[in-house]
Design an enzyme around this catalytic site. Structure first.
Site, short mmCIF file in Angstrom:
data_model
loop_
_atom_site.label_atom_id
_atom_site.label_comp_id
_atom_site.label_asym_id
_atom_site.label_seq_id
_atom_site.Cartn_x
_atom_site.Cartn_y
_atom_site.Cartn_z
N HIS A 546 0.94 -1.20 0.05
CA HIS A 546 0.02 -0.09 0.06
C HIS A 546 0.66 1.18 -0.04
CE1 HIS A 546 -3.21 -3.00 1.44
NE2 HIS A 546 -3.97 -2.22 0.62
N HIS A 550 1.21 1.61 -5.51
CA HIS A 550 -0.37 0.96 -5.82
C HIS A 550 -1.04 1.93 -6.16
CE1 HIS A 550 -3.98 -1.18 -4.73
NE2 HIS A 550 -4.26 -0.19 -3.86
N HIS A 586 -7.05 7.04 -3.04
CA HIS A 586 -8.07 6.15 -2.31
C HIS A 586 -7.15 5.26 -1.20
CE1 HIS A 586 -5.63 2.90 -4.56
NE2 HIS A 586 -6.45 2.04 -3.74
N ASP A 587 -5.82 5.33 -1.16
CA ASP A 587 -5.34 4.71 0.06
C ASP A 587 -4.19 5.46 0.69
OD1 ASP A 587 -6.38 1.97 0.17
OD2 ASP A 587 -5.27 1.07 -1.26
N ASP A 715 -8.98 -1.52 -8.11
CA ASP A 715 -8.07 -1.72 -6.78
C ASP A 715 -7.67 -3.18 -6.71
OD1 ASP A 715 -7.24 -1.06 -4.30
OD2 ASP A 715 -9.19 -1.40 -3.37
#
Length: 818
Positions: A546, A550, A586-587, A715
């Site tokens: 992560h 990514h 998103h992360d 994802d």
């Protein structure tokens, strides 16, 4: 399936339900006679502090608060021993009364009901201590009182304690007038016998609650011997307590309506210490079968073994109506009331006895009025309407259809409509661990060491790599690696190496330029560049999976999906911009640990977000915080307010959709709302009516579903990448899970995914489980919508690769060299 009415437990015990009741924080009035001695005794007692302290005691899931302990000293005359206990009571902040004669002691006890009675047993000429103890034990309220005998120090041979026990004493104290010796004795009593008796006293309140409960409750021993049934159980089943208690479960007649293997399934579940809940047919004493919603909970006792099973049963049919007319009220929906046509004999009934039969006439009337108001409401949830339609259809259906619809209703009444049920842990531990780790917000339990896990600080960019001012300034080597960025086979790891682990800024500039994001947002390219830098700086480069690579990979997949014709037909420009931004952030600030880990560790984020979608909520919130706090990187600065709010809502919704607990809900909604209607239209008219297809694709609800599905597929698209990329991503996610398991063991936390132990894990098995459980169905649906044959071919190749390794019993990423 708890009691129908709230229950207050008193007698110096307060039921704690989230906040203290008035009893638990209002100091009680102190009776002067307790501190000054009983007037009948003539024995002065030094006054203890008037301060009332409430001690909290945990009794199973119930918190109890007890005030100062009350002590009765029975000494025929004042001496150093009685004074020692008086001073000790004062030091321990206990309330103390005193008595000199057996008569005054019994009278005082009947008035105060003391927690502890200390009787002088040294001088039989004054009074008979054992006879006094028996007199106190004859009083009902002494059941939970601890009585101590003060005995002489033995001259030669130690005397037996059996006469004291037979008389009703709990303990003996060998005379020692030292105040600290008396004080230590009181402390040991408080934390030993007295605390145990305090919990036993609470037991009576709990059993009173069970007796009053409208649920049918049965308690059995570990050997399945019935130990208790409450009156509601007697009423429903037609048995008396005496006919059941002491019998083994197998001695009670069973209904033939249950499936043959149901009992075996239930026993297998509860013997493993797991709760079982489901539909079960019980046989009443008169021979009738009754369908019940049953919940059986194993109770762990001494030695960590299962000691009891608690079964709570709620009838589903109204075949078991109470013998008393009017005790049960049929709960009819508004639909049934309006139609007045269908009275479903299978529909459950609503028991309102708990609030009507025991209340005053006024309270009963108010309850009846409020119930009538509820039933007259026209507001109904869609699922309620569906259930009502099925109920109505059952009335005129053949028995086989009616029984099938009964099973449908059982499924619809569950809250987990979209989550398939896993097999047992023994069947597929890899799938169970992986799914449990990804789809649970946490085990909701902490170890003895409650660790606080805080997010790592932002990581700074390497200073020796110049950030481009614009697309034209990107170094040639990096630009060359991005030449085929619009291809699905684009190698993100080449870009990671070329950019020194800063792929997101460079790929972001190129993709956002291709989609005209700056023009849409009305922001300069320099602001976009600064924003990408800030976002990438808040990804943790120390994470093996992560990290910003990514994020860049998900951004690339998102852009690829947005270029597909069917997706373009469905989404507006604002949707495309929202999708690209959501993929980028998103992360952000992901700590390299799962939601379950954060919840179990009691992390600051888990506390902030109430153990619900912890990481996803954090990613979305932080993305807007770091974007709007500095105008130099605020890509939203020049947007019109309403358009910004629409864009913001879409970004948040997409980021939250990456949370795995709702994976099956998102996929099933997409299939049922989009794929199936489109397939039906194509079957009916070749390619389907153009307006009808457009209506399915562009409705506001379906655009949301498409965006959620798009980012979800982006994802977790690793298994659909070319094989070398797939293998690299598998290694990275496995390493991150290994590191989490290592830390859980170090921190003494529950291990969320035990199979991800770096010494024993089979990576091929974990990948096979992931593909089987999450990937195949989702990408089948996404392929049917967006037409992605190349992805499905990669998925097939990768599955065969992992299966080949697993068939050879290999645990690593690659086979050993030939």
């Amino acid at each position: 399936m708890g009691c129908a009415s709230s229950i207050h437990i008193s007698d110096r015990v307060v039921y704690h339900s989230g906040k203290e009741s008035e009893d638990s924080h209002s100091p009680q009035q102190t009776n002067a006679s307790q501190h000054q001695g009983n007037p009948a005794s003539g024995l002065p007692v030094k006054p203890a502090s008037c301060k009332t302290t409430l001690t909290e005691v945990q009794f199973g899931p119930m918190k109890l608060f007890k005030d100062q302990l009350q002590v009765l000293l029975v000494f025929a005359k004042e001496d150093s021993q009685s004074n020692g206990f008086c001073l000790a009571c004062e030091k321990a902040n206990f309330r103390c009364s005193a008595a000199r004669t057996p008569e005054s002691a019994v009278e005082c006890f009947q008035e105060k009901h003391h927690d502890l009675v200390i009787i002088d047993h040294r001088h039989s000429r004054h009074f008979d201590a054992e006879a006094l103890c028996r007199s106190i034990r004859a009083i009902n309220s002494s059941e939970n009182t601890v009585i101590v005998a003060v005995v002489k120090r033995p001259d030669r041979e130690e005397a037996s304690v059996m006469p004291l026990i037979n008389a009703g004493f709990n303990r003996r104290y060998v005379e020692n007038a030292n105040m600290m010796a008396c004080y230590n004795e009181l402390l040991q009593l408080e934390h030993g016998e007295l605390r145990a008796q305090f919990k036993l006293r609470a037991r009576n309140a709990i059993f009173t609650a069970l007796e009053q409960s409208q649920e049918a409750i049965e308690i059995t021993s570990e050997d399945q011997v019935i130990q208790y049934v409450n009156p509601a159980y007697e009423c429903v089943m037609g048995y008396q307590q005496g006919e059941l208690i002491g019998k083994e479960i197998i001695e009670v007649p069973k209904s033939e309506k249950n499936k043959p293997d149901l009992l075996e399934t239930i026993n297998s579940c509860i013997r493993k210490g797991k709760e079982w809940q489901g539909i079960y047919y019980a046989k009443k004493k008169n021979g009738d079968s009754i369908q019940q919603n049953v919940k059986i909970t194993p109770v762990i006792g001494q030695g960590g073994k299962i000691r009891h099973y608690v079964s709570i049963n709620r009838p589903l049919n109204d075949n078991n109506k109470s013998d008393k007319p009017g005790d049960r009220v049929q709960a009819e929906s508004q639909t049934d009331i309006q139609s007045s046509k269908h009275k479903d004999r299978r529909k459950g009934s609503l028991d309102v006895r708990s609030t009507t039969s025991r209340g005053s006439d006024g309270s009963s009337q108010r309850r009846h009025s409020s119930m009538a108001r509820i039933h007259s409401m026209t507001i109904e949830a869609p699922i309620t309407k569906v259930i009502n339609i099925i109920n109505a259809a059952q009335e005129s259906s053949p028995m086989l259809v009616a029984e099938a619809l009964d099973r449908v209703l059982e499924i619809l009444r569950t809250t987990e409509l979209y989550s398939p049920q896993l097999g047992t842990k023994d069947e597929d531990p890899h799938t169970n661990d992986l799914v449990g780790g990804l789809m649970m917000d946490g085990l909701r339990r902490l170890s003895g060491n409650e660790c606080i896990f805080s997010a790592k600080p932002p990581h700074h960019m390497p200073s020796h790599l110049t950030t481009p001012l614009s697309l034209n300034d990107i170094p040639p080597r990096i630009a060359q690696t991005m030449e085929n960025e619009d291809s699905w086979d684009f190698d993100i790891f080449n870009l990671e190496a070329a950019t020194m682990k800063r792929p997101l800024t460079f790929l972001g500039l190129q993709i956002f330029s291709r989609f005209g994001v700056c023009e849409f947002l009305n922001c300069p390219e320099a602001v976009l560049r600064s924003w990408l830098q800030v976002v990438e700086a808040n990804y943790h480069s120390s994470n093996s999976y992560h990290n910003s690579t990514h994020a860049a990979d998900v951004l690339h997949a998102t852009a690829y999906f947005l270029s597909k014709e069917r997706v373009k037909q469905s989404l507006d420009p604002i949707d495309e911009v929202a999708a690209l931004i959501a993929a980028t952030v998103h992360d952000v600030d992901h700590p390299g640990r799962t939601n379950s880990f954060l919840c179990n560790a009691g992390s600051e984020l888990a506390i902030l977000y109430n153990d619900t979608a912890v990481l996803e909520s954090h990613h979305a919130a932080l993305a807007f915080q770091i974007t709007t706090r500095d105008d130099k990187s605020n890509i939203f600065k020049n947007m019109e307010r309403n358009e910004y709010r629409t864009l913001r809502q879409a970004i948040i919704d997409m980021v939250l959709a990456t949370e795995m607990t709702k994976h099956f809900e998102h996929v099933n909604k997409f299939v049922n709302s989009i794929n199936k209607p489109l397939a039906a239209l194509e079957e009916n008219g070749g390619n389907g009516d153009e307006d009808s297809v457009k209506g399915v694709l562009t409705s506001p609800e379906n655009r949301i579903l498409v965006k959620r599905m798009l980012i979800k597929c982006a994802d977790i698209s690793n298994p659909c990448r070319p094989q070398e990329l797939c293998i690299e991503w598998a290694g990275r996610i496995s390493e991150e899970y290994f590191a989490q398991t290592d830390e859980e063991k170090r921190q003494c936390l529950p291990v969320v995914m035990p199979v991800f132990d770096r010494n024993t894990c089979s990576i091929p098995k974990s990948q096979i489980s992931f593909i089987d459980y999450f990937i195949t169905d989702m990408f089948d649906a996404w392929d049917a919508f967006a037409d992605l044959p190349n992805l499905m071919q990669h998925l097939d190749n990768n599955f065969k690769y992992w299966k080949g390794l697993d068939d050879r019993k290999l645990h690593k990423l690659r086979p050993p060299p030939e």
